[in-house]
Enzyme design. Structure first.
Site, short mmCIF file in Angstrom:
data_model
loop_
_atom_site.label_atom_id
_atom_site.label_comp_id
_atom_site.label_asym_id
_atom_site.label_seq_id
_atom_site.Cartn_x
_atom_site.Cartn_y
_atom_site.Cartn_z
N LYS A 141 95.50 -16.91 109.90
CA LYS A 141 96.18 -16.33 111.07
C LYS A 141 95.95 -17.21 112.31
CE LYS A 141 97.48 -12.42 113.74
NZ LYS A 141 97.66 -11.00 113.90
N ARG A 156 95.99 -6.88 137.14
CA ARG A 156 96.78 -8.02 136.64
C ARG A 156 96.02 -8.89 135.64
NH1 ARG A 156 98.12 -8.26 142.23
NH2 ARG A 156 100.07 -7.12 142.59
N GLU A 182 96.90 -6.33 103.99
CA GLU A 182 97.09 -7.42 104.97
C GLU A 182 96.32 -8.68 104.55
OE1 GLU A 182 99.38 -7.22 107.10
OE2 GLU A 182 99.50 -5.24 108.05
N ARG A 214 105.37 -17.62 113.41
CA ARG A 214 104.47 -16.45 113.39
C ARG A 214 105.07 -15.27 112.63
NH1 ARG A 214 100.46 -14.13 118.15
NH2 ARG A 214 99.79 -12.32 116.96
N HIS A 220 99.99 2.18 107.32
CA HIS A 220 100.75 0.94 107.49
C HIS A 220 100.55 0.00 106.30
CE1 HIS A 220 102.47 -2.53 109.54
NE2 HIS A 220 101.34 -3.19 109.36
N LYS A 228 98.38 -10.04 120.23
CA LYS A 228 99.47 -9.06 120.40
C LYS A 228 98.83 -7.73 120.80
CE LYS A 228 103.16 -10.63 117.31
NZ LYS A 228 103.92 -10.33 116.07
N HIS A 241 106.75 -6.52 105.75
CA HIS A 241 106.74 -5.55 106.85
C HIS A 241 108.12 -4.97 107.14
CE1 HIS A 241 102.73 -7.11 107.29
NE2 HIS A 241 102.47 -6.42 108.38
N GLU A 268 105.54 -16.14 118.81
CA GLU A 268 106.49 -15.84 117.74
C GLU A 268 107.89 -16.37 118.02
OE1 GLU A 268 105.60 -12.17 115.69
OE2 GLU A 268 107.66 -12.02 114.99
N HIS A 319 108.05 -1.20 107.32
CA HIS A 319 108.37 -0.41 108.52
C HIS A 319 109.44 0.63 108.22
CE1 HIS A 319 106.76 -3.60 111.54
NE2 HIS A 319 105.83 -2.74 111.21
N ASN A 378 104.60 -11.29 108.90
CA ASN A 378 105.19 -9.98 108.65
C ASN A 378 105.79 -9.87 107.25
OD1 ASN A 378 104.61 -8.71 111.10
ND2 ASN A 378 106.24 -9.86 112.11
P1 NAD Z 1 93.29 2.72 113.14
O1 NAD Z 1 92.89 2.00 114.33
O2 NAD Z 1 94.04 3.99 113.31
O3 NAD Z 1 92.01 3.01 112.25
C1 NAD Z 1 92.14 3.72 111.04
C2 NAD Z 1 91.18 4.92 110.99
O4 NAD Z 1 89.87 4.46 110.70
C3 NAD Z 1 91.08 5.69 112.29
O5 NAD Z 1 90.96 7.07 112.01
C4 NAD Z 1 89.79 5.16 112.90
O6 NAD Z 1 89.18 6.05 113.80
C5 NAD Z 1 88.95 4.98 111.66
N1 NAD Z 1 87.89 3.99 111.76
C6 NAD Z 1 87.94 2.79 112.37
N2 NAD Z 1 86.82 2.10 112.10
C7 NAD Z 1 86.05 2.90 111.33
C8 NAD Z 1 84.78 2.73 110.73
N3 NAD Z 1 84.11 1.59 110.81
N4 NAD Z 1 84.26 3.75 110.02
C9 NAD Z 1 84.98 4.92 109.88
N5 NAD Z 1 86.18 5.12 110.38
C10 NAD Z 1 86.72 4.11 111.11
O7 NAD Z 1 94.18 1.82 112.15
P2 NAD Z 1 94.13 0.27 111.75
O8 NAD Z 1 94.68 0.23 110.38
O9 NAD Z 1 92.83 -0.36 112.04
O10 NAD Z 1 95.20 -0.38 112.76
C11 NAD Z 1 96.54 0.02 112.77
C12 NAD Z 1 97.12 -0.34 114.12
O11 NAD Z 1 97.05 -1.74 114.28
C13 NAD Z 1 98.57 0.06 114.29
O12 NAD Z 1 98.73 0.68 115.54
C14 NAD Z 1 99.32 -1.26 114.24
O13 NAD Z 1 100.49 -1.25 115.02
C15 NAD Z 1 98.29 -2.20 114.80
N6 NAD Z 1 98.47 -3.59 114.38
C16 NAD Z 1 98.48 -4.54 115.35
C17 NAD Z 1 98.57 -5.87 115.01
C18 NAD Z 1 98.50 -6.92 116.08
O14 NAD Z 1 98.73 -8.10 115.78
N7 NAD Z 1 98.15 -6.56 117.30
C19 NAD Z 1 98.67 -6.25 113.66
C20 NAD Z 1 98.65 -5.26 112.69
C21 NAD Z 1 98.53 -3.92 113.06
N1 GLY Z 2 100.48 -8.99 112.67
C1 GLY Z 2 101.47 -9.95 112.90
C2 GLY Z 2 101.18 -10.85 114.06
O1 GLY Z 2 100.12 -10.81 114.64
O2 GLY Z 2 102.02 -11.61 114.41
#
Ligand code: NAD
Ligand code: GLY
Length: 376
Positions: free
Chosen positions: A240, A134, A198, A254, A278, A156, A261, A250, A265, A258
């Site tokens: 942010k 939990r 971003e 917030r 993305h 998030k 986005h 949100e 999307h 996006n």
């Molecule tokens: P990712 O986590 O898939 O990383 C991209 C690639 O880079 C992967 O292959 C990873 O293994 C590689 N990588 C990571 N760090 C590295 C490094 N230092 N050196 C070499 N390779 C490296 O993608 P991302 O773009 O970081 O994140 C995308 C994800 O984030 C999506 O799932 C999306 O939904 C999520 N997201 C969440 C929020 C939130 O607010 N929580 C906001 C935006 C995106």
């Molecule tokens: N990436 C959008 C949010 O965190 O709300």
């Protein structure tokens, strides 16, 4: 005279700290070079017997050993869970591997999880932390630009469901976010550009001066200049953090994070997730959203052309993919999380550094998509 072959000093900026002010859940984001090589940034975390590093097959071989060394000064036991790499693994089965490791190692409710990787690892580790017994504390150690400027901040957390991206999750804040800019040196160029999308979004929605700064420093950012990267990560996190502190769950504001986005999307879903990154989809989406804002008489004239030039300089696509029709976009947009009872709402720019969430007529949306789609 003997000449020593010493490489020139690389400018490393002093660490910067940004605070996310959320009452008793307030935490700091530390941004600097070489954080994984120093003990101090890791001190003062919640005390526990166990620390668990969650990473993936790409990032763990690069950085997990260094992180483990730092943590062994504070935790009696440091465990490691290495997940498969990729968005396709952001699912229940992979999440369960984190729970398996926690239970197999007898981890108690004080155990601290460390998310070492990009947004996929950060979102999954955060969700695991929210659920295990939990709720246990967790720390974000983001290693992509996207995760340093966006996903690691704000709490998030989620996994995907076959019927929708990020549909199962929780709001759950980390104890600390540690952005080691040196980790960006191993990041593929395409991923760095995706993260820049971003970063760029924060300009039009919140900070005209930052937008101008980005126009002047895009080459520095793409060449990995540490001072420029630190400024970009810090300013993005400051914006942010302020938005999240005002509207954590949100309720309204917030949603401006996006920008681009809704269109983005639709591109990701229309092409099949993973074909475009993305950030790439968000880049083309921001151009369309800016066009829509201009045609509605809300955005400053010329913003779309300006954004297009900046996104191109960042190595990002500025047109949607050929062959994806406005009708397909609209169908995907109706299941967007921001839609209400099937009504699509867009983040629109309504002045310099200001954004709002509004519906728009389908016909106008379709025109904006057509105006910024690559020819077949
Ligand atoms: P990712 O986590 O898939 O990383 C991209 C690639 O880079 C992967 O292959 C990873 O293994 C590689 N990588 C990571 N760090 C590295 C490094 N230092 N050196 C070499 N390779 C490296 O993608 P991302 O773009 O970081 O994140 C995308 C994800 O984030 C999506 O799932 C999306 O939904 C999520 N997201 C969440 C929020 C939130 O607010 N929580 C906001 C935006 C995106
Ligand atoms: N990436 C959008 C949010 O965190 O709300």
């Amino acid at each position: 005279m003997v000449r020593l072959d010493i490489p020139p000093a690389v400018a490393a900026p002093p660490d910067a700290t940004v605070t996310v002010a959320l009452g008793d859940r307030t935490y700091d984001i530390l941004i600097g070079c070489g954080l994984l090589a120093r003990d101090a940034p890791w001190e003062g975390l919640p005390r526990a017997r166990d620390a668990v590093i969650v990473s993936n097959e790409t990032v763990a071989p690069l950085y997990a050993e260094r992180l483990s060394q730092r943590l062994s000064a504070q935790f009696a036991r440091v465990h490691s869970v290495v997940l498969p790499d990729g968005e396709a693994h952001k699912d229940w089965m992979t999440l369960n591997r984190i729970f398996d490791a926690l239970l197999e190692n007898g981890c108690d409710r004080k155990t601290v999880l460390f998310a070492l990787g990009g947004g996929v690892i950060g979102d999954m580790t955060g969700f695991a932390a929210a659920c295990y017994m939990r709720g246990v504390p967790f720390v974000q150690v983001p290693t992509t630009l996207l995760s340093q400027v966006d996903s690691s901040v704000g709490g998030k957390t989620a996994i995907n469901h076959p019927l929708g991206k990020n549909m199962i999750g929780a709001f759950y804040q980390p104890q600390r976010v540690l952005c080691d800019l040196d980790t960006l040196r191993t990041l593929p160029g395409r991923e760095l550009s995706a993260g820049l999308a971003e970063v760029i979004k924060y300009g039009p929605i919140a900070d005209p001066a930052f937008l101008s700064w980005l126009e002047q420093h895009m080459d520095d950012l793409r060449s990995g200049d540490a001072i420029a990267l630190q400024h970009a990560v810090r300013r993005s996190c400051e914006i942010k953090a302020q938005v999240v502190a005002t509207d954590e769950r949100e309720g309204g504001l917030r949603a401006i994070l996006n920008f681009g986005h809704t269109f983005g999307h639709a591109i990701e879903a229309g092409l099949g997730f993973g074909v475009w990154l993305h950030g790439e989809a968000v880049a083309a989406g921001m151009v369309m959203a800016s066009e829509l804002s201009e045609r509605l008489g809300m955005a400053p004239t010329g913003l779309t052309a300006r954004l297009t030039r900046l996104l191109e300089a960042a190595g990002l696509p500025v047109r949607g993919p050929a062959g994806l029709s406005p009708q397909e976009y609209l169908a995907h947009m109706r299941v967007d999380k921001k839609a209400e009872a099937g009504d699509i709402r867009f983040v629109l720019i309504d002045g310099e550094g200001s954004a709002v969430l509004r519906p728009a007529p389908d016909g106008l949306v379709a025109q904006c998509i057509e105006a910024h789609t690559a020819p077949a």
